[in-house]
Scaffold this active site. Structure first.
Site, PDB file in Angstrom:
ATOM      1  CG  ASN A  64      -0.487  -0.238   2.516  1.00  0.00           C
ATOM      2  OD1 ASN A  64       0.565  -0.831   2.678  1.00  0.00           O
ATOM      3  ND2 ASN A  64      -1.198   0.219   3.523  1.00  0.00           N
ATOM      4  CD  GLU A 109      -5.439  -5.930  -1.115  1.00  0.00           C
ATOM      5  OE1 GLU A 109      -4.910  -4.793  -1.075  1.00  0.00           O
ATOM      6  OE2 GLU A 109      -6.110  -6.392  -0.185  1.00  0.00           O
ATOM      7  CB  CYS A 132     -10.803  -2.670   0.818  1.00  0.00           C
ATOM      8  SG  CYS A 132     -10.326  -1.933  -0.749  1.00  0.00           S
ATOM      9  CB  CYS A 178      -8.951  -4.518  -3.519  1.00  0.00           C
ATOM     10  SG  CYS A 178      -7.769  -3.181  -3.257  1.00  0.00           S
TER      11      CYS A 178
END
Ligand code: THU
Length: 138
Positions: free
Chosen positions: A46, A59, A95, A98
């Site tokens: 991230n 991701e 999430c 994603c």
């Protein structure tokens, strides 16, 4: 190599990717490792931004790296997340953004999501995480 070994290997790649996370705002580091059908692994971490909305999840970073290199067939993604300097104990699932983004590049029922809980792998399909996915058709 057996399935469990492969899952562990992919999770280790995700943990390596976690080390590069740029998280001055949340302090929560995430690493992802995306496996292609041909056996290639694309890592992502991230990357946060001071203006928040451009922040990127691990991701989608891994997916963007793979897609931009021409990859089209994906088998699985492993995800590891925890506060900076801590080992991941709780599972880290992708999430909603994603999940949707990944769904547009894989067959939902044939794409495996791997995370771990207290050192033990957990697997499910993207279909488990995103039932009745939005499908755009022209
Ligand atoms: N994050 C990810 O990278 N992947 C997820 O699946 C969940 C959340 C990131 C976004 C943000 O940088 C930090 O974790 C805290 O939400």
């Amino acid at each position: 190599m057996d399935k469990k070994t492969d899952e562990k290997k992919l999770l280790n790649e995700a943990k390596e990717a976690r080390k590069n996370a740029y998280v001055p705002f949340s302090g929560f580091t995430v690493g992802a490792a995306l496996l292609t059908k041909s056996g290639k692994i694309y890592r992502g971490c991230n990357i946060e931004s001071s203006v928040m909305s451009p922040s990127l999840c691990a991701e989608r970073v891994a997916l963007a790296k793979a897609i931009s290199e021409g990859e089209k067939d994906f088998v699985a993604i492993a995800i590891a997340g925890a506060l900076e300097g801590e080992t991941s104990k709780e599972p880290c699932y992708p999430c909603g953004v994603c999940r949707q983004t990944l769904s547009e590049h894989v067959k939902l029922s044939a794409f495996t999501v791997i995370t771990e809980e207290n050192g033990k792998e957990i697997t499910c399909t993207l279909e488990d995480l995103l039932p009745n996915a939005f499908i755009f058709e022209k």
